[in-house]
Design a protein around this motif. Structure first.
Motif, PDB file in Angstrom:
ATOM      1  N   SER A 101       1.336  -1.261  -0.329  1.00 20.97           N
ATOM      2  CA  SER A 101      -0.011  -0.016  -0.114  1.00 20.97           C
ATOM      3  C   SER A 101       0.623   1.044   0.104  1.00 20.97           C
ATOM      4  N   ILE A 102       0.866   2.509  -0.587  1.00 16.60           N
ATOM      5  CA  ILE A 102       1.205   3.288  -0.887  1.00 16.60           C
ATOM      6  C   ILE A 102      -0.353   4.452  -0.143  1.00 16.60           C
ATOM      7  N   ALA A 103       0.773   5.431   1.022  1.00 18.17           N
ATOM      8  CA  ALA A 103      -0.310   6.590   1.904  1.00 18.17           C
ATOM      9  C   ALA A 103       0.185   7.795   1.381  1.00 18.17           C
ATOM     10  N   VAL A 104      -0.696   9.186   1.049  1.00 14.90           N
ATOM     11  CA  VAL A 104      -0.063   9.975   0.960  1.00 14.90           C
ATOM     12  C   VAL A 104      -0.657  10.775   0.737  1.00 14.90           C
ATOM     13  N   PRO A 105      -0.436  11.484   2.838  1.00 16.83           N
ATOM     14  CA  PRO A 105      -0.116  12.481   3.203  1.00 16.83           C
ATOM     15  C   PRO A 105      -0.615  13.531   3.526  1.00 16.83           C
ATOM     16  N   GLY A 106      -1.523  14.741   3.801  1.00 17.71           N
ATOM     17  CA  GLY A 106      -1.402  15.838   3.376  1.00 17.71           C
ATOM     18  C   GLY A 106      -0.108  16.240   4.233  1.00 17.71           C
ATOM     19  N   CYS A 107       1.202  16.492   4.803  1.00 11.82           N
ATOM     20  CA  CYS A 107       1.951  16.689   5.727  1.00 11.82           C
ATOM     21  C   CYS A 107       3.212  16.209   5.162  1.00 11.82           C
ATOM     22  N   GLY A 108       4.148  15.961   6.575  1.00  9.02           N
ATOM     23  CA  GLY A 108       6.016  15.518   5.821  1.00  9.02           C
ATOM     24  C   GLY A 108       5.730  13.800   5.547  1.00  9.02           C
ATOM     25  N   THR A 109       6.392  13.273   5.893  1.00 12.67           N
ATOM     26  CA  THR A 109       6.009  11.760   5.532  1.00 12.67           C
ATOM     27  C   THR A 109       6.780  11.144   7.806  1.00 12.67           C
ATOM     28  N   ASP A 110       7.359  12.376   8.221  1.00 15.95           N
ATOM     29  CA  ASP A 110       8.045  11.852   9.527  1.00 15.95           C
ATOM     30  C   ASP A 110       6.489  12.283  10.332  1.00 15.95           C
ATOM     31  N   ILE A 111       5.654  12.875  10.323  1.00 20.39           N
ATOM     32  CA  ILE A 111       4.535  13.276  11.189  1.00 20.39           C
ATOM     33  C   ILE A 111       3.370  11.919  10.612  1.00 20.39           C
ATOM     34  N   CYS A 112       3.131  10.999  12.041  1.00 18.35           N
ATOM     35  CA  CYS A 112       1.810  10.938  11.410  1.00 18.35           C
ATOM     36  C   CYS A 112       0.203  11.609  11.405  1.00 18.35           C
ATOM     37  N   TYR A 113       0.029  11.511  11.152  1.00 17.85           N
ATOM     38  CA  TYR A 113      -2.030  12.060  10.871  1.00 17.85           C
ATOM     39  C   TYR A 113      -2.501  11.550  10.454  1.00 17.85           C
ATOM     40  N   PRO A 114      -3.806  11.494  10.822  1.00 14.90           N
ATOM     41  CA  PRO A 114      -4.449  11.281  11.640  1.00 14.90           C
ATOM     42  C   PRO A 114      -3.482  10.699  13.227  1.00 14.90           C
ATOM     43  N   GLU A 122       2.820   2.734  10.897  1.00 18.66           N
ATOM     44  CA  GLU A 122       4.162   1.877  11.799  1.00 18.66           C
ATOM     45  C   GLU A 122       4.240   0.559  10.843  1.00 18.66           C
ATOM     46  N   GLN A 123       3.078   0.258  10.445  1.00 19.51           N
ATOM     47  CA  GLN A 123       2.940  -0.896   9.654  1.00 19.51           C
ATOM     48  C   GLN A 123       3.461  -0.857   8.065  1.00 19.51           C
ATOM     49  N   LEU A 124       3.379   1.090   7.428  1.00 17.88           N
ATOM     50  CA  LEU A 124       3.820   1.194   6.604  1.00 17.88           C
ATOM     51  C   LEU A 124       5.402   1.396   6.215  1.00 17.88           C
ATOM     52  N   GLU A 126       7.354  -0.326   7.560  1.00 23.31           N
ATOM     53  CA  GLU A 126       7.494  -1.817   6.916  1.00 23.31           C
ATOM     54  C   GLU A 126       7.552  -2.077   6.173  1.00 23.31           C
ATOM     55  N   LYS A 127       6.088  -1.615   6.118  1.00 20.86           N
ATOM     56  CA  LYS A 127       5.997  -2.785   4.666  1.00 20.86           C
ATOM     57  C   LYS A 127       5.271  -1.912   3.752  1.00 20.86           C
ATOM     58  N   GLY A 128       5.385  -1.329   3.362  1.00 15.79           N
ATOM     59  CA  GLY A 128       4.491  -0.197   2.370  1.00 15.79           C
ATOM     60  C   GLY A 128       5.512   0.992   2.270  1.00 15.79           C
ATOM     61  N   THR A 129       4.538   2.196   1.681  1.00 17.06           N
ATOM     62  CA  THR A 129       5.383   3.471   1.025  1.00 17.06           C
ATOM     63  C   THR A 129       4.570   4.242   2.161  1.00 17.06           C
ATOM     64  N   ILE A 130       5.611   5.886   2.266  1.00 15.72           N
ATOM     65  CA  ILE A 130       4.295   7.207   1.874  1.00 15.72           C
ATOM     66  C   ILE A 130       5.509   7.583   1.598  1.00 15.72           C
ATOM     67  N   LEU A 131       4.154   8.592   0.729  1.00 20.71           N
ATOM     68  CA  LEU A 131       5.059   9.274   0.160  1.00 20.71           C
ATOM     69  C   LEU A 131       4.464  10.916  -0.043  1.00 20.71           C
ATOM     70  N   SER A 132       5.110  11.837  -0.075  1.00 19.13           N
ATOM     71  CA  SER A 132       4.794  12.956  -0.120  1.00 19.13           C
ATOM     72  C   SER A 132       4.799  14.834  -0.753  1.00 19.13           C
ATOM     73  N   GLU A 133       4.420  15.600  -0.879  1.00 14.90           N
ATOM     74  CA  GLU A 133       4.775  16.580  -1.367  1.00 14.90           C
ATOM     75  C   GLU A 133       5.405  17.619  -0.556  1.00 14.90           C
ATOM     76  N   TYR A 134       5.166  16.853   0.557  1.00 11.12           N
ATOM     77  CA  TYR A 134       5.775  18.177   1.417  1.00 11.12           C
ATOM     78  C   TYR A 134       7.049  17.527   2.333  1.00 11.12           C
ATOM     79  N   PRO A 135       7.776  18.524   3.005  1.00 12.72           N
ATOM     80  CA  PRO A 135       8.568  18.285   2.929  1.00 12.72           C
ATOM     81  C   PRO A 135       9.328  18.109   5.128  1.00 12.72           C
ATOM     82  N   PRO A 136       9.611  17.310   5.129  1.00 14.43           N
ATOM     83  CA  PRO A 136       9.777  17.011   6.313  1.00 14.43           C
ATOM     84  C   PRO A 136       9.516  18.427   7.488  1.00 14.43           C
TER      85      PRO A 136
END
Length: 324
Positions: A101-114, A122-124, A126-136
């Motif tokens: 799975s790929i997650a595209v949050p509305g924040c930096g990839t270093d922030i968990c929201y919500p 945490e699962q992503l 380990e086993k997925g991808t987190i991708l954002s256009e916003y910097p850390p």
């Protein structure tokens, strides 16, 4: 000792970089750079965006799990926004089924929201991808979420809407998908249910009807075929198969002859080539008996005929009679 995944650390990838996702590079307004934790989205992997209401119903939760699990088991990658409700439920189900799975949050990839989705985050990692256009360090902001939706739709081959109100942020993703030339499917719901109003309207406007995960797999061109023994190798088996096929076709003829007049009319108008909902509606309206039928009624009849396995939905949100 557990080895840390090499791609767990965040990377910044510019649009000019050859590793920049091809699907994303092609869209209007492609981000100048993206920040990624996990494997980069691969163009050769079939992907579906599953999106929907944050405050979803038990029906929506159940269907999100069902579709995400089945698609993931078939090798389809699930894309979503890691948001509360349908997004997070679908992504958890995909990972639990052994998929990606790929997650595209509305924040930096270093922030968990919500924050309630910490387990998914945490699962992503380990086993997925987190991708954002916003910097850390970029915090979530209301203006970020509509913009990130273009990335969700861009990374998917098809967008599936599970639940959406008439005026829902989910529909922003649908608009982006249509602009990008992507197929859109929606889960139908009761006309009295506010959480299904957006989905039902999408179907009325021509979106594909998602009655089961097989509908999505079919739209993606993914089919499960059972190998049949050659007739020359086993004549007796071939004879039984012919007899079974004959009975099946006879049963189908009984089903058609027993249809109510309006349903039979719609079935007869399917013709010899796949038709979009709008094309079929216009054909039905040109007949003497179909002048009183509205688009919602034709949509309901289509759903009924699909459940009776008399018609099928093909690639490109078109419908045709089931092959004999």
């Amino acid at each position: 000792m557990r080895r840390e995944r090499d791609d767990k650390k965040e990377r910044c990838i510019f649009r000019e970089d050859p590793d920049y996702p091809a699907r994303l590079r092609e869209i209007r307004g492609a981000p100048r750079r993206i920040y990624v934790r996990g494997p980069l989205p691969a163009a050769e992997i079939t992907s579906v965006a599953i999106i929907g209401a944050r405050k979803c119903s038990s029906y929506g939760r159940e269907m999100a799990r069902l579709f995400a699990s089945a698609l993931a088991a078939a090798g389809v990658q699930i894309v979503s926004g890691m948001a509360a409700g349908i997004d997070g439920i679908a992504q958890r189900a995909a990972l639990s089924a052994g998929g990606s799975s790929i997650a595209v949050p509305g924040c930096g990839t270093d922030i968990c929201y919500p924050a309630e989705n910490r387990d998914l985050y945490e699962q992503l990692l380990e086993k997925g991808t987190i991708l954002s256009e916003y910097p850390p360090g970029t915090p979530p902001a209301a203006c970020h979420f509509p913009a990130r939706n273009r990335i969700i739709s861009a990374l998917a081959d098809l967008v599936l809407v599970i639940e959406a109100r008439e005026k829902s942020g989910t529909l922003i993703t649908v608009d982006f998908a249509l602009d990008q030339g992507k197929d859109v499917c929606a889960l139908p719901g009761r006309v009295t249910d506010g959480l299904s109003t957006g989905c039902n309207r999408l179907i009325r406007q021509g979106a594909g009807i998602a009655l089961a995960p097989e509908d999505i797999l079919s739209a993606l061109g993914i089919f499960c075929r059972k190998a049949a023994p050659a007739a020359s190798q086993n004549p007796e088996s071939a004879g039984k198969k012919t007899e079974c096929e004959k009975k099946r076709q006879e049963g189908k003829a009984v089903l058609v002859s027993g249809l109510e007049p309006q349903k039979r009319l719609v079935w007869e108008q399917m013709g010899d080539r796949p038709l979009t909902l709008q094309e079929l509606y216009e054909k039905v309206r040109k007949t003497k008996e179909g002048k009183e039928l509205g688009l919602p009624q034709v949509t309901d009849i289509l759903m009924d005929l699909m459940m009776r396995e008399l018609i099928s939905r093909e690639y490109g949100n078109k419908y045709e009679r089931k092959a004999e």
